[in-house]
Design a protein around this motif. Structure first.
Motif, PDB file in Angstrom:
ATOM      1  N   ILE A  54      -1.367  -4.005 -57.353  1.00 31.95           N
ATOM      2  CA  ILE A  54      -0.710  -4.862 -56.365  1.00 31.95           C
ATOM      3  C   ILE A  54      -1.792  -5.674 -55.673  1.00 31.95           C
ATOM      4  N   CYS A  55      -1.506  -6.951 -55.427  1.00 33.17           N
ATOM      5  CA  CYS A  55      -2.438  -7.764 -54.650  1.00 33.17           C
ATOM      6  C   CYS A  55      -1.711  -8.335 -53.432  1.00 33.17           C
ATOM      7  N   HIS A  56      -2.287  -8.056 -52.260  1.00 31.27           N
ATOM      8  CA  HIS A  56      -1.720  -8.533 -50.990  1.00 31.27           C
ATOM      9  C   HIS A  56      -2.450  -9.773 -50.473  1.00 31.27           C
ATOM     10  N   CYS A  57      -3.240 -10.442 -51.307  1.00 30.29           N
ATOM     11  CA  CYS A  57      -4.000 -11.585 -50.787  1.00 30.29           C
ATOM     12  C   CYS A  57      -3.056 -12.743 -50.436  1.00 30.29           C
ATOM     13  N   THR A  58      -3.535 -13.625 -49.577  1.00 32.69           N
ATOM     14  CA  THR A  58      -2.658 -14.705 -49.106  1.00 32.69           C
ATOM     15  C   THR A  58      -2.350 -15.697 -50.226  1.00 32.69           C
ATOM     16  N   ASP A  59      -3.256 -15.857 -51.201  1.00 32.25           N
ATOM     17  CA  ASP A  59      -2.950 -16.719 -52.352  1.00 32.25           C
ATOM     18  C   ASP A  59      -1.782 -16.151 -53.150  1.00 32.25           C
ATOM     19  N   CYS A  60      -1.783 -14.846 -53.372  1.00 33.88           N
ATOM     20  CA  CYS A  60      -0.676 -14.235 -54.130  1.00 33.88           C
ATOM     21  C   CYS A  60       0.630 -14.334 -53.349  1.00 33.88           C
ATOM     22  N   GLN A  61       0.553 -14.228 -52.025  1.00 33.56           N
ATOM     23  CA  GLN A  61       1.770 -14.393 -51.223  1.00 33.56           C
ATOM     24  C   GLN A  61       2.326 -15.804 -51.407  1.00 33.56           C
TER      25      GLN A  61
HETATM   26 ZN   LIG Z   1      -4.032 -11.911 -54.859  1.00 32.49          ZN
END
Ligand SMILES: [Zn+2]
Ligand SMILES: [Zn+2]
Length: 133
Positions: A25-32
């Motif tokens: 899982i990636c919670h980074c702002t780009d992924c959001q």
């Molecule tokens: Zn990400």
């Protein structure tokens, strides 16, 4: 494990061989932003174990934190994100978007990244009222 998948409209399809341990899982702002959702779930595969079987995904290129280009492939018809890859040694890996995988019910994330930008409620889904549809 052999997997296959498709975008929402079915124009883009693919197949891959993956290790079910390599799901995160990636919670980074780009992924959001790029998913339009709270976080992204990615299945990693070697580039040589991934093959587009129909369609011709479009690409959007972002610049990652390390200054390298990250190519985000998506269906030009329905907009579903399909996979990402990078340049230099990053080109040897692809990150398949879990929601497009036909076998996704059998796949489970093993780690979370960029928890520093995780939305505050993302860990508490189990406490929300549940509806089957
Ligand atoms: Zn990400
Ligand atoms: Zn599509």
């Amino acid at each position: 494990m052999h997997i296959d998948g498709a975008c929402h409209c079915g124009k883009v399809t693919y197949e891959a061989n993956i290790n079910p341990e390599n799901i995160s899982i990636c919670h980074c702002t780009d992924c959001q932003r790029l998913t339009g959702s709270a976080y992204r779930v990615t299945v990693s595969a070697s580039r040589s174990d991934f093959r587009i079987t129909s369609g011709d995904p479009r690409v959007y290129t972002k610049i990652a934190d390390n200054g390298r280009r990250r190519m985000q492939y998506f269906c030009s018809n329905c907009g579903s994100p399909i996979y990402t890859t990078g340049e230099l040694e990053d080109a040897e890996q692809v990150g398949i978007r879990l929601g497009t995988v036909n076998q996704r019910q059998a796949l489970k994330p093993r780690a979370q990244f960029w928890c520093s930008s995780e939305l505050p409620w993302a860990e508490d889904l189990g406490t929300l009222p549940r509806h089957s549809k």
